[in-house]
Design an enzyme around this catalytic site. Structure first.
Site, PDB file in Angstrom:
ATOM      1  N   CYS A 146      -3.627  13.115  13.108  1.00 48.45           N
ATOM      2  CA  CYS A 146      -4.727  11.642  13.634  1.00 48.45           C
ATOM      3  C   CYS A 146      -4.082  10.720  14.407  1.00 48.45           C
ATOM      4  O   CYS A 146      -3.785  11.216  15.430  1.00 48.45           O
ATOM      5  CB  CYS A 146      -4.387  10.834  11.596  1.00 48.45           C
ATOM      6  SG  CYS A 146      -3.204  10.136  11.828  1.00 48.45           S
ATOM      7  N   ARG A 159       1.565  14.632  13.497  1.00 52.66           N
ATOM      8  CA  ARG A 159       2.020  14.706  12.133  1.00 52.66           C
ATOM      9  C   ARG A 159       1.910  15.653  11.085  1.00 52.66           C
ATOM     10  O   ARG A 159       0.820  15.386  10.215  1.00 52.66           O
ATOM     11  CB  ARG A 159       0.724  12.882  11.117  1.00 52.66           C
ATOM     12  CG  ARG A 159       0.815  11.933  12.390  1.00 52.66           C
ATOM     13  CD  ARG A 159      -0.210  11.027  11.582  1.00 52.66           C
ATOM     14  NE  ARG A 159       1.131  10.637  10.297  1.00 52.66           N
ATOM     15  CZ  ARG A 159       0.471   9.387   9.491  1.00 52.66           C
ATOM     16  NH1 ARG A 159      -0.814   8.814   9.465  1.00 52.66           N
ATOM     17  NH2 ARG A 159       1.193   8.966   8.435  1.00 52.66           N
ATOM     18  N   ASP A 219       5.604   0.680  11.977  1.00 52.42           N
ATOM     19  CA  ASP A 219       4.266   0.392  11.333  1.00 52.42           C
ATOM     20  C   ASP A 219       4.108  -1.394  12.428  1.00 52.42           C
ATOM     21  O   ASP A 219       3.218  -2.135  12.260  1.00 52.42           O
ATOM     22  CB  ASP A 219       4.366   0.349  10.191  1.00 52.42           C
ATOM     23  CG  ASP A 219       3.345   2.138   9.823  1.00 52.42           C
ATOM     24  OD1 ASP A 219       3.510   2.435  10.460  1.00 52.42           O
ATOM     25  OD2 ASP A 219       4.161   2.033   8.019  1.00 52.42           O
ATOM     26  N   ARG A 264      -7.921  -0.288   5.722  1.00 50.31           N
ATOM     27  CA  ARG A 264      -7.430   0.344   5.179  1.00 50.31           C
ATOM     28  C   ARG A 264      -5.889   0.056   4.095  1.00 50.31           C
ATOM     29  O   ARG A 264      -5.692   0.587   3.771  1.00 50.31           O
ATOM     30  CB  ARG A 264      -6.971   1.554   6.297  1.00 50.31           C
ATOM     31  CG  ARG A 264      -8.678   2.784   5.953  1.00 50.31           C
ATOM     32  CD  ARG A 264      -8.258   3.790   6.909  1.00 50.31           C
ATOM     33  NE  ARG A 264      -6.523   4.155   6.459  1.00 50.31           N
ATOM     34  CZ  ARG A 264      -6.178   4.977   6.956  1.00 50.31           C
ATOM     35  NH1 ARG A 264      -6.093   4.372   8.383  1.00 50.31           N
ATOM     36  NH2 ARG A 264      -4.750   5.475   7.319  1.00 50.31           N
ATOM     37  N   LYS A 292       0.757  -1.251  -0.043  1.00 49.49           N
ATOM     38  CA  LYS A 292      -0.104  -0.090  -0.327  1.00 49.49           C
ATOM     39  C   LYS A 292       0.908   1.192   0.139  1.00 49.49           C
ATOM     40  O   LYS A 292       0.366   2.137  -0.764  1.00 49.49           O
ATOM     41  CB  LYS A 292      -0.789   0.139   1.356  1.00 49.49           C
ATOM     42  CG  LYS A 292      -1.248   1.052   1.687  1.00 49.49           C
ATOM     43  CD  LYS A 292      -2.278   1.165   2.944  1.00 49.49           C
ATOM     44  CE  LYS A 292      -1.398   1.198   4.131  1.00 49.49           C
ATOM     45  NZ  LYS A 292      -1.289   2.901   5.039  1.00 49.49           N
ATOM     46  N   ASN A 293       1.694   0.875   0.860  1.00 48.82           N
ATOM     47  CA  ASN A 293       2.758   2.491   1.038  1.00 48.82           C
ATOM     48  C   ASN A 293       3.725   2.513   0.361  1.00 48.82           C
ATOM     49  O   ASN A 293       4.393   3.457  -0.308  1.00 48.82           O
ATOM     50  CB  ASN A 293       3.161   2.999   2.871  1.00 48.82           C
ATOM     51  CG  ASN A 293       2.176   2.518   3.471  1.00 48.82           C
ATOM     52  OD1 ASN A 293       1.467   3.394   3.186  1.00 48.82           O
ATOM     53  ND2 ASN A 293       2.327   2.506   4.644  1.00 48.82           N
ATOM     54  N   ILE A 324       8.928   7.167  16.281  1.00 51.70           N
ATOM     55  CA  ILE A 324       8.453   7.796  15.550  1.00 51.70           C
ATOM     56  C   ILE A 324       6.965   8.644  15.582  1.00 51.70           C
ATOM     57  O   ILE A 324       6.799   9.712  15.605  1.00 51.70           O
ATOM     58  CB  ILE A 324       9.043   6.477  14.043  1.00 51.70           C
ATOM     59  CG1 ILE A 324       9.434   6.206  13.857  1.00 51.70           C
ATOM     60  CG2 ILE A 324       7.877   7.228  13.008  1.00 51.70           C
ATOM     61  CD1 ILE A 324      10.660   6.575  13.275  1.00 51.70           C
TER      62      ILE A 324
HETATM   63  N1  EPU Z   1       7.171  14.946  10.525  1.00 53.67           N
HETATM   64  C1  EPU Z   1       7.422  16.311  10.696  1.00 53.67           C
HETATM   65  N2  EPU Z   1       6.729  17.023   9.737  1.00 53.67           N
HETATM   66  C2  EPU Z   1       6.890  16.777   8.118  1.00 53.67           C
HETATM   67  C3  EPU Z   1       6.702  15.206   8.022  1.00 53.67           C
HETATM   68  C4  EPU Z   1       6.707  14.549   9.125  1.00 53.67           C
HETATM   69  O1  EPU Z   1       7.824  15.824  11.727  1.00 53.67           O
HETATM   70  O2  EPU Z   1       7.008  17.119   7.862  1.00 53.67           O
HETATM   71  C5  EPU Z   1       7.192  13.585  11.386  1.00 53.67           C
HETATM   72  C6  EPU Z   1       5.940  12.588  11.916  1.00 53.67           C
HETATM   73  O3  EPU Z   1       5.039  13.393  12.855  1.00 53.67           O
HETATM   74  C7  EPU Z   1       6.787  11.954  12.593  1.00 53.67           C
HETATM   75  C8  EPU Z   1       8.083  11.550  11.345  1.00 53.67           C
HETATM   76  O4  EPU Z   1       8.816  12.528  10.733  1.00 53.67           O
HETATM   77  O5  EPU Z   1       6.858  11.594  13.949  1.00 53.67           O
HETATM   78  C9  EPU Z   1       7.854  10.373  10.024  1.00 53.67           C
HETATM   79  O6  EPU Z   1       7.134  10.558   9.227  1.00 53.67           O
HETATM   80  P1  EPU Z   1       7.019  10.340   8.222  1.00 53.67           P
HETATM   81  O7  EPU Z   1       6.131  11.642   7.299  1.00 53.67           O
HETATM   82  O8  EPU Z   1       7.713   9.447   8.284  1.00 53.67           O
HETATM   83  O9  EPU Z   1       5.159   9.429   7.404  1.00 53.67           O
HETATM   84  P2  EPU Z   1       4.598   9.252   6.423  1.00 53.67           P
HETATM   85  O10 EPU Z   1       5.228   9.868   5.708  1.00 53.67           O
HETATM   86  O11 EPU Z   1       3.433  10.158   6.885  1.00 53.67           O
HETATM   87  C10 EPU Z   1       4.685   6.707   6.202  1.00 53.67           C
HETATM   88  C11 EPU Z   1       3.549   5.763   6.037  1.00 53.67           C
HETATM   89  C12 EPU Z   1       2.810   5.301   7.593  1.00 53.67           C
HETATM   90  C13 EPU Z   1       4.518   5.315   8.811  1.00 53.67           C
HETATM   91  C14 EPU Z   1       5.020   6.684   8.366  1.00 53.67           C
HETATM   92  C15 EPU Z   1       6.447   5.899   9.407  1.00 53.67           C
HETATM   93  C16 EPU Z   1       2.656   5.583   3.725  1.00 53.67           C
HETATM   94  C17 EPU Z   1       0.861   6.234   3.166  1.00 53.67           C
HETATM   95  N3  EPU Z   1       2.364   5.717   5.402  1.00 53.67           N
HETATM   96  O12 EPU Z   1       3.708   8.144   6.684  1.00 53.67           O
HETATM   97  O13 EPU Z   1       1.671   4.594   7.704  1.00 53.67           O
HETATM   98  O14 EPU Z   1       4.240   5.035   9.432  1.00 53.67           O
HETATM   99  O15 EPU Z   1       5.610   6.922   7.134  1.00 53.67           O
HETATM  100  O16 EPU Z   1       7.296   4.799   8.701  1.00 53.67           O
HETATM  101  O17 EPU Z   1       3.544   5.932   3.903  1.00 53.67           O
HETATM  102  C18 EPU Z   1       0.714   3.102   8.136  1.00 53.67           C
HETATM  103  O18 EPU Z   1       0.813   2.673   7.287  1.00 53.67           O
HETATM  104  O19 EPU Z   1      -0.036   2.740   9.059  1.00 53.67           O
HETATM  105  C19 EPU Z   1       1.422   4.093   8.218  1.00 53.67           C
HETATM  106  C20 EPU Z   1       1.426   4.966   9.354  1.00 53.67           C
END
Ligand code: EPU
Length: 430
Positions: free
Chosen positions: A116, A121, A314, A406, A22-23, A336
């Site tokens: 969320c 996030r 995850d 999801r 998915k991701n 994280i």
């Molecule tokens: N963060 C910031 N600023 C930003 C973006 C992120 O401080 O602008 C912080 C977040 O709050 C978090 C950390 O950085 O503490 C990492 O977040 P990241 O941006 O890497 O998460 P994401 O890209 O939004 C993806 C996956 C998540 C997974 C995370 C971490 C997808 C669609 N989602 O989210 O997947 O937990 O990377 O590996 O790829 C799940 O599938 O259950 C899921 C939540």
């Protein structure tokens, strides 16, 4: 509302093939906005989040067709740039269209995602990276509006207080491929899903080097063509199924298992007494067949979630369920999303002894879990409750499984195929 009813205590056995990720599929679908010809993705897990993303691409002027688990996207109208709140609020990954829209159309208007269940996030790193490439950013009626005349390559630093950002890195990458000159993404996320998007973009004609490392170099090109790609297997689904085998003391074979993408998890599982063995050394370790077996007694372990190649957040909840049955005290630390512990009180309802202090949980192993009605509040926490239910004595009813749906494709059918007593039922009102 659907629920899952589980009669615990059945040993799982048999074999299963891991679905596409998915991701990886979500940002890859969004990256199709960059192409000037059809993009086909095969092995797409047809989950609710994927349906939300294809609906969003439809709103953004793409013609989306699907046939089984193959999705083809062709851009027919480049005037649309708005990802509205009614879609973004159902799926945070809508943010993936930000970079592609900006690069391909010079403007992106994406509703600001709210918090969320698993934490705040923020999206500050996405915006900082895209600004560095030349985007002007404003906030209008709850939408982030990004505009640019021309994107110009530069050095962009993507690290934040919790490590790098996965979707932030793909957003900047997708913008940089069409920017003028060279972009260097420092402290880039190394997750395999980011590398997958980079490989897809390269197959479309992008000039990218270093994906999978903290420094990605991108030389901008004028345009990108279509592509036909197979989506990589889902490492989180694979890890969840491995824990399902382990928690029931089962003997399960998984095909298309992304062994190389799960090394930190496999190390911890091995320490706990769960052994994942590659069956054919000739097979690529990114998608191979493995057998999962478990020692009679599980040992307690210590693990901390980290960005890749560390232990993935995850899989934190699912492995915590397993540790509830280990012979002693385990320590789980979440680095994280420090509040990603919604499953803790629900596991407690099933007899687990869990002591939380901030971002750390001490798991006091017990001889058994006891079935109970429990309620899921996020995707991976729901999976953890299902796993606990597989091992628990008596009946567990997991409510609100729209979270689970999801990220897992018919998990109950997959587990039933391995011998679990699990069925989807009407769980009544929430
Ligand atoms: N963060 C910031 N600023 C930003 C973006 C992120 O401080 O602008 C912080 C977040 O709050 C978090 C950390 O950085 O503490 C990492 O977040 P990241 O941006 O890497 O998460 P994401 O890209 O939004 C993806 C996956 C998540 C997974 C995370 C971490 C997808 C669609 N989602 O989210 O997947 O937990 O990377 O590996 O790829 C799940 O599938 O259950 C899921 C939540």
């Amino acid at each position: 509302m659907d629920a899952l009813r589980i009669e615990g205590g059945r040993r799982l056995s048999g074999s299963l093939t891991v679905d596409g990720s998915k991701n990886a599929a979500l940002p890859a679908l969004a990256a199709a906005l960059l192409a000037d010809a059809p993009v086909t993705l095969r092995g797409v897990p047809m989950l609710q989040d994927i349906a939300n993303m294809t609906r969003l691409l439809g709103e953004l002027g793409c013609d989306v067709t699907s046939d089984g688990n193959t999705v083809t996207i062709e851009t027919t109208d480049t005037s649309k740039v708005h990802a509205p709140y009614d879609i973004v609020r159902t799926m945070r990954a809508s943010i993936c269209v930000l970079g592609p829209l900006l690069a391909a159309r010079g403007e992106a208007r994406v509703a600001m995602p709210g918090g969320c269940a698993i934490g705040d996030r923020p999206v500050d790193l996405h915006l900082r990276g895209l600004k560095a490439l030349g985007a002007k950013v404003t906030l209008e009626s709850g939408d982030m509006v990004l505009r640019c005349d021309k994107l110009r390559g530069t050095t962009v630093f993507m690290g934040g207080p919790f490590g790098s950002t996965v979707l932030g890195t793909t957003n900047v990458l997708c913008a940089a491929v069409l920017a003028e000159g060279e972009t260097i993404i420092e402290s880039a996320a190394c997750e395999p899903e980011v590398a997958f998007v980079a490989q897809m973009l390269r197959a479309m004609g992008a000039d990218i080097a270093g994906e999978g490392t903290p420094r990605i170099r991108v030389q901008g090109v004028k345009q990108l063509s279509g592509v036909d790609m197979q989506v990589m297997p889902d490492r989180i689904v694979a890890g969840t199924l491995a824990v399902a085998a382990a928690i029931t003391n089962g003997d399960v074979t998984l095909h298309r298992f992304p062994f190389d993408h799960l090394l930190a998890v496999l190390d911890r599982l091995d320490e706990a007494g769960v052994h994942v063995r590659q069956l054919d050394p000739e097979e690529a370790p990114q998608a191979c067949s493995v057998q999962i077996t478990t020692d009679r007694r599980l040992r307690p372990i210590l693990f901390t979630t980290q960005p890749f190649p560390g232990f993935p957040t995850d899989l934190q909840a699912q492995v915590m369920s397993l540790l509830c049955l280990a012979d002693g005290n385990s320590i789980v630390t979440e680095k994280i999303y420090p509040d990603r512990f919604l499953h803790v009180p629900e596991l407690t309802r099933m007899g687990a002894t869990l002591i939380r202090q901030g971002a750390t949980v001490v798991v006091q192993g017990a001889d058994e879990l006891v079935g109970a009605p429990v309620m899921a509040s996020d995707l991976r926490g729901s999976a953890a409750l299902v796993l606990a239910g597989l091992a628990a004595r008596g009946e567990t009813l997991v409510r609100r499984i729209y979270h689970l749906d999801r990220g897992y494709l018919h998990l109950e059918q997959q587990l039933a195929g391995l011998g679990a007593a699990i069925e989807r039922v009407d769980g009544g009102p929430t």
